[in-house]
Write a protein that holds these residues in place. Structure first.
Motif, short mmCIF file in Angstrom:
data_model
loop_
_atom_site.label_atom_id
_atom_site.label_comp_id
_atom_site.label_asym_id
_atom_site.label_seq_id
_atom_site.Cartn_x
_atom_site.Cartn_y
_atom_site.Cartn_z
N GLN A 100 -23.92 15.88 -15.70
CA GLN A 100 -24.14 15.88 -14.26
C GLN A 100 -22.80 15.84 -13.52
O GLN A 100 -21.93 15.04 -13.82
N GLU A 139 -23.23 16.98 -6.40
CA GLU A 139 -24.67 17.18 -6.50
C GLU A 139 -25.33 16.78 -5.18
O GLU A 139 -24.84 15.92 -4.45
N TYR A 190 -29.40 14.00 -7.41
CA TYR A 190 -28.49 13.16 -8.19
C TYR A 190 -29.26 12.09 -8.95
O TYR A 190 -30.12 11.42 -8.41
#
Length: 287
Positions: A251, A262, A267
């Motif tokens: 991520q 993000e 997120y």
């Protein structure tokens, strides 16, 4: 390692009689991850500072440098051994809790996942089929006897546990649980979280883990899920490599390895452990 014919693997929801086998499988598959996670937490700067402080205090009381050094470390390891499985749910997800795993069989859902290898399955002789049926019946009889000894739980509590536990899917190979994967009960629209991807030691490196993940991804794609998250224990290099091969990325990381921001709604927070240290890395894949 046993040669595994993926075409003969049945991917189905966990049943009540599978609970103990799945728990044993998770414990076996995660034992090393738990130890590495404890080592990771013990070597954080703040943890080392706390241990050094406690050792200094005990040094004045015990008048023994070795004992003052060993006791704080020993007590902390015992504490983490007792709390990590319940707080992190073993594989980086706080839900379903360890004692909730056995409740997921009651949650509503599809009975099986698609196995793309089934069309290429090897032909099985009648004698082999009879042997497998006998083996399965013997196991079912043994599990029924164990089930009679279990305590009954309030029906409302079971429903709540089933909701929180999510879904546990198993890879059934000749009546034996060869692997499992869970879809966490946590969810928001268009998003799902995978956890507890474990394969029995005899069947590793045969493509079973990949089959479990990809089959569940396909099911989620059909249900309209747009993004899948997977939490990997922080020190697990094998887990990271596994999900990267399946098209997941860390991520905040782009395909070139650079960082990207993000959206807040997309997120996913990594799981936190002792003293708030991150104990998992979040991998994400768009379906």
């Amino acid at each position: 390692m046993v040669r595994l014919d993926l075409g003969n693997v049945v991917l189905r929801r966990m049943k009540e009689e599978d609970i103990e086998a799945v728990k044993a499988l998770i414990k076996e598959g995660c034992e090393g991850s738990e130890n590495r996670l404890i080592l990771h937490l013990l070597t954080r700067p703040l943890a080392l500072l706390m241990l050094a402080t406690m050792s200094s205090v005990l040094r004045c009381v015990l008048h023994s440098f070795i004992m003052a050094l060993v006791i704080p470390v020993f007590l902390l390891i015992v504490y983490l051994k007792l709390t990590i499985p319940r707080r992190t749910g073993i594989l980086g997800s706080s839900r379903p809790y360890w004692d909730y795993v056995g409740s997921s069989f009651q949650a509503e859902g599809d009975a099986s996942l698609q196995n793309p290898h089934a069309a290429r399955a090897k032909l099985v002789t009648a004698q082999e089929k009879a042997r497998r049926r006998k083996k399965t019946k013997d196991k079912e009889k043994e599990k029924e006897e164990k089930a009679k000894e279990k305590e009954t739980v309030d029906e409302e509590e079971l429903k709540e546990r089933s909701r929180v536990a999510g879904e546990v899917w198993v890879a059934d190979y000749d009546g034996e649980i060869a692997g499992s994967i869970a879809r966490d009960g946590w969810s928001r629209e268009g998003v799902c979280r995978l956890c507890r991807v474990v394969v029995q030691s005899w069947y590793r490196r045969e493509g079973l883990g990949r089959l479990l993940v990809q089959s569940l991804e396909e099911r989620e794609r059909q249900r309209g899920t747009a993004r899948v998250y997977a939490h990997v224990p922080f020190p697990s290099k094998v887990g990271e490599a596994f999900f990267r091969k399946l098209g997941y990325r860390l991520q905040g990381e782009t395909a070139d390895g650079e960082e990207e921001e993000e959206d807040d709604e997309d997120y996913e927070e990594s799981e936190k452990g002792w003293l708030g240290f991150a104990i998992s890395k979040v991998f994400v894949k768009k379906l």
